[in-house]
Design a protein around this motif. Sequence first.
Motif, PDB file in Angstrom:
ATOM      1  N   LEU A 208       0.836  -1.203   0.000  1.00 26.72           N
ATOM      2  CA  LEU A 208       0.000   0.000   0.000  1.00 26.72           C
ATOM      3  C   LEU A 208       0.866   1.246   0.000  1.00 26.72           C
ATOM      4  N   VAL A 209       0.510   2.191  -0.857  1.00 27.86           N
ATOM      5  CA  VAL A 209       1.124   3.519  -0.853  1.00 27.86           C
ATOM      6  C   VAL A 209       0.048   4.533  -0.491  1.00 27.86           C
ATOM      7  N   LEU A 210       0.315   5.333   0.544  1.00 29.77           N
ATOM      8  CA  LEU A 210      -0.569   6.449   0.881  1.00 29.77           C
ATOM      9  C   LEU A 210       0.065   7.718   0.338  1.00 29.77           C
ATOM     10  N   ASP A 211      -0.664   8.403  -0.541  1.00 32.06           N
ATOM     11  CA  ASP A 211      -0.063   9.441  -1.380  1.00 32.06           C
ATOM     12  C   ASP A 211      -0.808  10.776  -1.302  1.00 32.06           C
ATOM     13  N   PRO A 212      -0.326  11.717  -0.477  1.00 34.19           N
ATOM     14  CA  PRO A 212      -0.878  13.067  -0.492  1.00 34.19           C
ATOM     15  C   PRO A 212      -0.180  13.988  -1.495  1.00 34.19           C
ATOM     16  N   LEU A 213       0.736  13.452  -2.311  1.00 39.46           N
ATOM     17  CA  LEU A 213       1.593  14.291  -3.156  1.00 39.46           C
ATOM     18  C   LEU A 213       1.278  14.204  -4.644  1.00 39.46           C
ATOM     19  N   PHE A 214       1.093  13.000  -5.177  1.00 46.24           N
ATOM     20  CA  PHE A 214       0.998  12.707  -6.591  1.00 46.24           C
ATOM     21  C   PHE A 214       2.313  13.104  -7.283  1.00 46.24           C
ATOM     22  N   GLY A 215       2.311  13.484  -8.541  1.00 42.58           N
ATOM     23  CA  GLY A 215       3.535  13.870  -9.227  1.00 42.58           C
ATOM     24  C   GLY A 215       4.549  12.748  -9.305  1.00 42.58           C
ATOM     25  N   VAL A 216       5.834  13.114  -9.335  1.00 44.09           N
ATOM     26  CA  VAL A 216       6.927  12.151  -9.437  1.00 44.09           C
ATOM     27  C   VAL A 216       6.970  11.185  -8.254  1.00 44.09           C
ATOM     28  N   PRO A 217       6.780  11.640  -7.006  1.00 38.97           N
ATOM     29  CA  PRO A 217       6.835  10.680  -5.889  1.00 38.97           C
ATOM     30  C   PRO A 217       5.841   9.530  -6.022  1.00 38.97           C
ATOM     31  N   ALA A 218       4.631   9.828  -6.482  1.00 36.66           N
ATOM     32  CA  ALA A 218       3.637   8.762  -6.639  1.00 36.66           C
ATOM     33  C   ALA A 218       4.071   7.765  -7.703  1.00 36.66           C
ATOM     34  N   ALA A 219       4.583   8.252  -8.823  1.00 35.36           N
ATOM     35  CA  ALA A 219       5.030   7.363  -9.893  1.00 35.36           C
ATOM     36  C   ALA A 219       6.167   6.468  -9.421  1.00 35.36           C
TER      37      ALA A 219
END
Length: 317
Positions: A208-219
């Motif tokens: 699981l990835v919890l992602d409040p950022l999106f952009g490059v970090p999510a990828a």
Amino acid sequence: MRAAELREPGRPPVVADREAPVCGPGQVLVEVLAAPITPLDLLCATGTSYFGRPATPYVPGVQGVGTVEGRPVWFATPAGMAPGDGSMAELAVARAENVVPLPDGADPVALAALGLSAVAAHMALTWRGELAPGERVIVLGAGGVVGEAAVRLARAAGARRVVAGARSPAARERARRAGADVVVALDTDDVAALAARFAEAADGPVDLVLDPLFGVPAAAAARALGPGGRLVNLGSSAGETSPLDSATLRSRSLRVLGYTNNELTAGQRAEAIAEVAARAADGQLSVAHETVPLADAGHAWQRQADGAAGGRIVLVP
């Protein structure tokens, strides 16, 4: 009563004397004990959000902690999103369905700092993300309030390994204090390089990835997910778009899920606030915060907006 009054979008509020609010049908009067300055407050006050330009002057504050007839409560308001006043005052009104009883002895400042940010972390992990004990988790933006809460909640839920991603040295230190096993620096826009850091830190396929950022970090974090892994997005502070590649998604049958507190029913939100309060009471949940007198609301507002605060600023009368 004294209140922080926002008179012009894009400028900090001014503390002034105002008439005490009067309850309308279905509303209750709250004696405010603590009011956080949240990203939503700052966004609404710019006049450029999707809610439109707010009707000024108004008292900001979309949430707070106080008492109703002597009983401790958490409460929400639509201040900045709709006409009306919010929590940054000595007294506030809220609709009855937006008032949640709290246990006696609850720390009003600590709960105000947690508030809906902790609700988002809790619900995105457990309800939307279906976190199970023994899973590996990546928490992006782990130096912010949502991310810091998510690290602590994932640890409390029995995650096997919690990897945090954070930008600044101060944010990485907050993630370490929150209990992350490893903290990854988000200091590059090279997706492959960042993905390699996550893979090494996770020491196995991530669930699981919890992602409040999106952009490059999510990828990059998505590349560390194992087969059937989930990525729950609840923000876009690193970018409105992300270079998620189709091969990563399809080759592992990944699930990319969106989350917002706005989809919660009043009952779900109340249950989540109660869970946050319980976790805070037993010492499993807290976030970095500062307590500032309401009289200094204008300066505190600017510091929060500039990212110069040591965590979430909470105003107290």
